[in-house]
Scaffold this motif. Structure first.
Motif, short mmCIF file in Angstrom:
data_model
loop_
_atom_site.label_atom_id
_atom_site.label_comp_id
_atom_site.label_asym_id
_atom_site.label_seq_id
_atom_site.Cartn_x
_atom_site.Cartn_y
_atom_site.Cartn_z
N GLN A 42 0.84 -1.19 0.00
CA GLN A 42 0.00 0.00 0.00
C GLN A 42 0.88 1.25 0.00
OE1 GLN A 42 -3.38 -0.02 -0.25
NE2 GLN A 42 -3.15 -2.25 -0.48
N PRO A 43 0.35 2.39 -0.49
CA PRO A 43 1.14 3.63 -0.50
C PRO A 43 1.68 4.02 0.88
CG PRO A 43 -0.81 3.89 -1.85
CD PRO A 43 -0.95 2.56 -1.17
N GLU A 48 8.84 0.85 1.19
CA GLU A 48 8.88 -0.61 1.18
C GLU A 48 8.19 -1.13 -0.08
OE1 GLU A 48 6.77 -4.26 3.54
OE2 GLU A 48 7.53 -2.62 4.78
N THR A 49 8.86 -2.06 -0.77
CA THR A 49 8.39 -2.56 -2.07
C THR A 49 8.63 -4.05 -2.16
OG1 THR A 49 9.08 -0.43 -3.03
CG2 THR A 49 8.54 -2.21 -4.57
N LYS A 197 21.09 -0.26 0.77
CA LYS A 197 20.26 0.37 -0.26
C LYS A 197 19.26 -0.61 -0.84
CE LYS A 197 22.04 1.45 -4.25
NZ LYS A 197 22.91 1.95 -5.34
N LEU A 198 19.48 -1.93 -0.63
CA LEU A 198 18.53 -2.93 -1.09
C LEU A 198 17.30 -3.01 -0.20
CD1 LEU A 198 21.01 -5.87 -1.81
CD2 LEU A 198 19.84 -4.50 -3.55
N PHE A 199 17.45 -2.55 1.04
CA PHE A 199 16.43 -2.78 2.05
C PHE A 199 15.76 -1.48 2.47
CE2 PHE A 199 19.13 -6.47 2.03
CZ PHE A 199 18.23 -7.53 2.15
N VAL A 221 12.70 0.34 -3.19
CA VAL A 221 12.36 0.23 -4.61
C VAL A 221 13.54 -0.34 -5.39
CG1 VAL A 221 11.73 1.54 -6.66
CG2 VAL A 221 10.72 2.13 -4.46
N PHE A 222 14.72 0.16 -5.09
CA PHE A 222 15.93 -0.34 -5.76
C PHE A 222 16.11 -1.83 -5.48
CE2 PHE A 222 20.44 -1.44 -5.41
CZ PHE A 222 20.89 -1.11 -6.69
#
Length: 547
Positions: A42-43, A48-49, A197-199, A221-222
């Motif tokens: 959710q937005p 978090e992705t 940066k992954l997390f 996102v990355f």
């Protein structure tokens, strides 16, 4: 000789007909079941992705991704909550199902969620066998590594669970993508600090995380995109049929209202663009109506927005000059815009930009300040002051665009070229209100454009000078009867006639007659018209010619 030639071309024709007769690729559905590392978010959870949100951009339009992964689920709870049954009921022959659990299965002390490694294997086997009974193609994925370190060494917190997935895959001859080993190699390669940066690491003060966040399980996102790339790598190694549907990743971010992209709002995607990045960032916006007030900051350069389709990818807002802001003050013309573009080298394609406030005075759809802004096949919808070409040092190019409005619906200080555009006059007024600075040799240049609309005959003028040195030229345009014979207006100031420069060249249409044009306007010679090339107008900014 004639017979030989005929046979040759008949063969070519037959080959062409066969090519056209080839059936289109059959669509493939890809089902995803798993936990929060894969799930749509959710937005309120951004940044978090789940990596499933990033996967769709790697496929062409023949692959439908259905991400049913859910936060907090294990193999047990996914079955008990009948989530698996819902997927199974919809599954068809030839579908793929990607199965990735483990993060929650290992929570043995949590009733209804945690399971032993043995039961974990039984549940995975059930997924595989029941998918195969529907003639679908199951693919097992090991759980992704957490960023867990002990004394500087990456620690595997999943214990016995990843080997179970490998054993099930081996015993049932199931394709396996070992996300555990792949992510371990990626994290180790980036190092303990670099892998952050992954997390989902967020500094305090964030809208969704006021106190900040340090999360070594869920992705940024990355990171989600990086994990999706690992999954794609696994598909290639397995030589799955899905590989034939892969495309080179065209987009850095995907925006989708249904949660199938990394973001559900356009502003979130813009915010994710690294400041002062030296490479282009491409954002794909799926069809939908996005009611947002957007800002592309000056630090966000080389950003490209691509809509799925011009008519159905709509960015809209309904602010207007007289509307009160949060402090009870009128917003004003500039404050009414739905999109502010300050970053350089911005491009938009296949998007509708709309101010839906209606005929309530000034209501800007787009405000462009950054240099080298380009719009391809876009629509700008509004009434008064639809498109604000604000930046004095801004060069802008509009190619095959549609712009509509009433009074001064294209206005501002920028140097702007409009190629093959449609200008739609809705009621009555002025098409342009340039405020070109005195030192600028070009203001607005319209080439091969069409002026039309629902307005009555003789209700519009081509332009009036917002500032004394306004410059506007129409070349080889088709001008409808909406335009008055006089053509131009001095904004009630005779002295503007000495400073403003308004000119035309070989226009056609009912509104193009030159006999009654105001005496202070100009009709260009062939030699003068040649000066209005893109290279002359834009200088060192190289823009391809429209066609």
């Amino acid at each position: 000789m004639q017979i030989g030639i005929s046979k040759k071309w008949m063969g070519v024709l037959l080959l062409a007909l066969c090519a056209f007769a080839l059936p289109p690729k059959q669509k493939i559905r890809l089902w995803m079941i798993g936990d929060s590392t894969m799930a749509n978010k959710q937005p309120k959870a951004y940044p978090e992705t789940g990596w499933g949100m990033a996967l769709g951009q790697f496929f062409d339009e023949t692959v439908e991704v259905h991400n049913h992964a859910q936060n907090g689920r294990s193999t047990l709870s996914f079955i008990n909550e009948k989530r698996w049954q819902a997927v199974l009921d919809s599954m068809q022959e030839g579908d793929y199902v990607f199965i990735e659990f483990g993060h929650n299965d290992e929570k043995i002390d949590k009733p209804g969620v945690g399971v032993t490694p043995a039961d974990y294997g039984i549940n995975l086997s059930r997924f595989v066998q029941e998918a195969r009974a529907k003639k679908a193609i199951p693919v097992l994925l090991t759980p992704i590594m957490r960023r867990s370190y002990k004394e500087g060494v990456l620690f595997d917190s999943h214990g016995a669970y990843p080997p179970v997935v490998r054993r099930v895959a081996d015993s049932l001859r199931v394709p396996l993508i070992d996300m555990h080993l792949k992510s371990e190699a990626l994290i180790n390669g980036m190092g303990e600090e670099g892998a952050k940066k992954l997390f989902n690491y967020v500094e305090p003060g964030d809208k969704n995380y006021p106190n900040g966040k340090k999360d070594d399980t869920h992705f940024s996102v990355f990171g989600a995109t990086a994990m999706a790339e690992l999954a794609v790598q696994g598909m290639k190694e397995l030589k799955l049929d899905l590989v034939k549907r892969l495309v080179k990743k065209k987009y850095d971010f995907v925006v989708a209202k249904d949660g199938s992209g990394q973001f559900s709002t356009v502003q979130e995607a813009i915010n994710a663009v690294p400041d002062m990045r030296k490479s282009e960032t491409v954002i794909f916006i799926k069809n939908g109506v996005y009611k947002e007030k957007l800002v592309l900051a000056e630090s966000k350069n080389m950003v490209t927005l691509i809509g799925e389709s011009t008519d159905s990818t709509i960015i809209t807002n309904d602010d207007y000059a007289g509307k009160k802001n949060i402090l009870g003050e009128p917003m004003g013309t500039s404050g009414s815009s739905g999109f502010y573009i300050y970053g350089k080298d911005f491009t938009a394609s296949n998007i509708t930009f709309q101010n839906s406030a209606g005929p309530v005075g000034q209501a800007v759809a787009v405000f462009v300040a950054g240099d080298r802004a380009r719009f391809n096949n876009c629509r700008f919808l509004g009434f008064q002051d639809t498109l604000y070409t604000y930046g004095i040092e801004s060069r802008q190019y509009y190619n095959h665009c549609y712009i509509e409005g009433t009074v001064d619906f294209i206005f501002g200080s920028s140097t702007a070229v409009f190629d093959y555009c449609t200008l739609y006059c809705k009621k009555g007024g002025y098409i342009t209100a340039a405020s070109t600075p005195q030192q600028k040799p070009y203001g607005y240049v319209f080439r091969h454009c069409t002026i039309t609309g629902s307005a009555g005959a003789g209700t519009y003028l081509l332009g009036r000078p917002w500032r004394p040195y306004a410059r506007t030229v129409f070349l080889e345009c088709n001008i409808g009867n909406q335009v008055k014979a006089a053509g131009w207006d001095n904004w009630g100031k005779a002295e503007n006639e000495k400073t403003a420069y308004y000119a035309e060249f070989r226009n056609t249409g009912e509104g193009a007659a030159t006999a009654q044009r105001v005496a202070w306007s100009h009709q260009l010679t062939d030699a003068e018209a040649k000066l209005y090339s893109l290279s002359n107008i834009f200088g060192d900014w190289v823009v391809e010619n429209a066609n």
